[in-house]
Design a protein around this motif. Sequence first.
Motif, PDB file in Angstrom:
ATOM      1  N   ALA A  79      -1.303  15.898   4.226  1.00 27.10           N
ATOM      2  CA  ALA A  79       0.118  15.641   3.992  1.00 27.10           C
ATOM      3  C   ALA A  79       1.009  16.450   4.919  1.00 27.10           C
ATOM      4  N   GLN A  80       0.648  17.706   5.146  1.00 30.51           N
ATOM      5  CA  GLN A  80       1.472  18.571   5.988  1.00 30.51           C
ATOM      6  C   GLN A  80       1.563  18.031   7.406  1.00 30.51           C
ATOM      7  N   ASN A  81       0.420  17.651   7.987  1.00 29.17           N
ATOM      8  CA  ASN A  81       0.419  17.124   9.353  1.00 29.17           C
ATOM      9  C   ASN A  81       1.152  15.788   9.442  1.00 29.17           C
ATOM     10  N   ILE A  82       0.964  14.956   8.439  1.00 28.59           N
ATOM     11  CA  ILE A  82       1.642  13.652   8.445  1.00 28.59           C
ATOM     12  C   ILE A  82       3.155  13.833   8.365  1.00 28.59           C
ATOM     13  N   THR A  83       3.598  14.719   7.509  1.00 32.36           N
ATOM     14  CA  THR A  83       5.032  14.959   7.362  1.00 32.36           C
ATOM     15  C   THR A  83       5.651  15.463   8.660  1.00 32.36           C
ATOM     16  N   ALA A  84       4.859  16.177   9.456  1.00 36.80           N
ATOM     17  CA  ALA A  84       5.372  16.770  10.697  1.00 36.80           C
ATOM     18  C   ALA A  84       5.356  15.806  11.883  1.00 36.80           C
ATOM     19  N   ILE A  85       4.826  14.599  11.725  1.00 31.28           N
ATOM     20  CA  ILE A  85       4.754  13.644  12.833  1.00 31.28           C
ATOM     21  C   ILE A  85       6.161  13.253  13.289  1.00 31.28           C
ATOM     22  N   THR A  86       6.378  13.294  14.596  1.00 29.59           N
ATOM     23  CA  THR A  86       7.643  12.827  15.174  1.00 29.59           C
ATOM     24  C   THR A  86       7.428  11.730  16.214  1.00 29.59           C
ATOM     25  N   ASN A  87       6.210  11.610  16.731  1.00 30.69           N
ATOM     26  CA  ASN A  87       5.911  10.609  17.749  1.00 30.69           C
ATOM     27  C   ASN A  87       5.996   9.204  17.141  1.00 30.69           C
ATOM     28  N   THR A  88       6.842   8.372  17.730  1.00 31.98           N
ATOM     29  CA  THR A  88       7.068   7.041  17.160  1.00 31.98           C
ATOM     30  C   THR A  88       5.816   6.164  17.199  1.00 31.98           C
ATOM     31  N   ALA A  89       4.986   6.351  18.214  1.00 31.06           N
ATOM     32  CA  ALA A  89       3.744   5.572  18.293  1.00 31.06           C
ATOM     33  C   ALA A  89       2.802   5.957  17.165  1.00 31.06           C
ATOM     34  N   ASP A  90       2.717   7.243  16.849  1.00 31.92           N
ATOM     35  CA  ASP A  90       1.871   7.690  15.737  1.00 31.92           C
ATOM     36  C   ASP A  90       2.394   7.152  14.409  1.00 31.92           C
ATOM     37  N   ILE A  91       3.707   7.129  14.255  1.00 35.02           N
ATOM     38  CA  ILE A  91       4.291   6.607  13.016  1.00 35.02           C
ATOM     39  C   ILE A  91       3.991   5.114  12.879  1.00 35.02           C
ATOM     40  N   VAL A 139       3.215   7.279   3.065  1.00 34.78           N
ATOM     41  CA  VAL A 139       4.131   6.189   2.699  1.00 34.78           C
ATOM     42  C   VAL A 139       5.567   6.566   3.042  1.00 34.78           C
ATOM     43  N   GLN A 140       5.932   7.798   2.770  1.00 29.88           N
ATOM     44  CA  GLN A 140       7.285   8.252   3.093  1.00 29.88           C
ATOM     45  C   GLN A 140       7.519   8.298   4.603  1.00 29.88           C
ATOM     46  N   LYS A 141       6.555   8.835   5.344  1.00 29.01           N
ATOM     47  CA  LYS A 141       6.702   8.926   6.799  1.00 29.01           C
ATOM     48  C   LYS A 141       6.774   7.537   7.436  1.00 29.01           C
ATOM     49  N   ALA A 142       6.016   6.593   6.908  1.00 26.02           N
ATOM     50  CA  ALA A 142       5.974   5.235   7.472  1.00 26.02           C
ATOM     51  C   ALA A 142       7.092   4.341   6.947  1.00 26.02           C
ATOM     52  N   ASP A 143       7.992   4.899   6.133  1.00 23.06           N
ATOM     53  CA  ASP A 143       9.133   4.157   5.605  1.00 23.06           C
ATOM     54  C   ASP A 143       8.691   2.927   4.807  1.00 23.06           C
ATOM     55  N   LEU A 144       7.710   3.141   3.922  1.00 23.07           N
ATOM     56  CA  LEU A 144       7.189   2.050   3.100  1.00 23.07           C
ATOM     57  C   LEU A 144       7.490   2.224   1.613  1.00 23.07           C
ATOM     58  N   VAL A 145       8.314   3.207   1.283  1.00 22.51           N
ATOM     59  CA  VAL A 145       8.610   3.457  -0.131  1.00 22.51           C
ATOM     60  C   VAL A 145       9.262   2.235  -0.775  1.00 22.51           C
ATOM     61  N   THR A 146      10.252   1.666  -0.105  1.00 24.76           N
ATOM     62  CA  THR A 146      10.937   0.492  -0.666  1.00 24.76           C
ATOM     63  C   THR A 146       9.983  -0.683  -0.811  1.00 24.76           C
ATOM     64  N   THR A 147       9.136  -0.903   0.194  1.00 28.18           N
ATOM     65  CA  THR A 147       8.175  -2.013   0.153  1.00 28.18           C
ATOM     66  C   THR A 147       7.248  -1.898  -1.052  1.00 28.18           C
ATOM     67  N   LEU A 148       6.794  -0.691  -1.344  1.00 27.01           N
ATOM     68  CA  LEU A 148       5.812  -0.487  -2.413  1.00 27.01           C
ATOM     69  C   LEU A 148       6.458  -0.171  -3.760  1.00 27.01           C
ATOM     70  N   SER A 149       7.786  -0.185  -3.805  1.00 22.15           N
ATOM     71  CA  SER A 149       8.497   0.077  -5.061  1.00 22.15           C
ATOM     72  C   SER A 149       9.240  -1.145  -5.581  1.00 22.15           C
ATOM     73  N   GLY A 150       9.177  -2.238  -4.850  1.00 25.74           N
ATOM     74  CA  GLY A 150       9.942  -3.423  -5.217  1.00 25.74           C
ATOM     75  C   GLY A 150       9.325  -4.204  -6.354  1.00 25.74           C
ATOM     76  N   THR A 151       9.777  -5.433  -6.520  1.00 26.84           N
ATOM     77  CA  THR A 151       9.298  -6.286  -7.612  1.00 26.84           C
ATOM     78  C   THR A 151       8.183  -7.228  -7.173  1.00 26.84           C
ATOM     79  N   THR A 152       7.958  -7.347  -5.858  1.00 27.66           N
ATOM     80  CA  THR A 152       6.873  -8.206  -5.365  1.00 27.66           C
ATOM     81  C   THR A 152       5.529  -7.641  -5.817  1.00 27.66           C
ATOM     82  N   GLN A 153       4.689  -8.497  -6.391  1.00 31.62           N
ATOM     83  CA  GLN A 153       3.391  -8.066  -6.892  1.00 31.62           C
ATOM     84  C   GLN A 153       2.418  -7.830  -5.737  1.00 31.62           C
ATOM     85  N   LEU A 154       1.815  -6.638  -5.721  1.00 33.55           N
ATOM     86  CA  LEU A 154       0.926  -6.235  -4.636  1.00 33.55           C
ATOM     87  C   LEU A 154      -0.347  -5.620  -5.202  1.00 33.55           C
TER      88      LEU A 154
END
Length: 333
Positions: free
Chosen positions: A97-109, A62-77
């Motif tokens: 988690a270790q491999n995901i955190t190390a991803i830099t390739n934009t296509a993989d993200i 979630v952190q690598k994919a920049d979805l923290v804000t999406t999943l922390s908001g007030t919209t019910q999911l």
Amino acid sequence: MKASANLFSRMVSRALTVCALVAGLGLTACNDDDESVAQPTQQNIVQLAQGNANLSTLVAAVQKADLVTTLSGTTQLTVFAPTNDAFSQLPAPFNNAQNITAITNTADIATLRNILLYHVTAGDVKAADLRAQAYTTQAAAPNNNIYVSKPAAGGVFINGNTRVTTADVDASNGVVHVIDRVLMPPSQSIAQIVTARASASTNPEFTLLLQALQRPAAAPILTAAASQTGNVTVFAPTDAAFRALLGNAQLSSVSDADLTAILSRHVIGTGRVFSTDLAPGTVATLGGNVTIAAAGTGFTVRGASGTAANITAANILATNGVVHVIDQVIRPN
């Protein structure tokens, strides 16, 4: 009177002490009238995941994919949350988690982000309210539906193979259902799946099925298997299954009429039927009814004659349906 005043003073002092302790623990403080009951502040979806060691890989994703804000908001999911063990079944770099955190390739993200959004649907939907139907996720269209099954034996399954292991974990912005596999959006049609497996460099298994589908007589079946707007279920016989049917003969020796009758008995044309939707009884195919019977933890499929076919690999999700691999050809007569 003095004794009563002292007693009242001690009661107020104790109440203030309790309220101060509650506030110090981060709980809801007492109001001026001392009418509220101290309650813990409900966590959002991300905070729930962060507090569960079994979801640490999901948190990293979630952190690598920049979805923290999406999943922390007030919209019910509603979020179907794969465990660490679920992620470990994926190839690198998505397997921990270790491999995901190390991803830099934009296509993989971008791929990771779409996979995660395939686990998110709108609204706060508890397990009891989930229906055996398709649900649209927040992944990229058009192949962004997940399919819920609720078999008679109990439980909730997604796309046939994924089980909800812990349901109804409430969050301030929705609900979390923990699952035992990572859900993957489909990327190939049924025809493409058959072609890819027929041309595999090692252990090709559908070469004869592909040959059969390429015969002119099989055009209606191939059209259903290739259509991007279709919604069908295919029981796909392996090469070994066809050889058991043919013996020493060649597929070319089967007449067009017989081939059409055979192939049509392998296609349910009325939607995706996952193994978790099957039950003993009869099911209508394009060529007539087949008989479903329980066999151990799975099912067999049988036509009008011949040996019942075991489902050896179930629930291969396609963009236009689902494929079950079987070890015998279903015979129409």
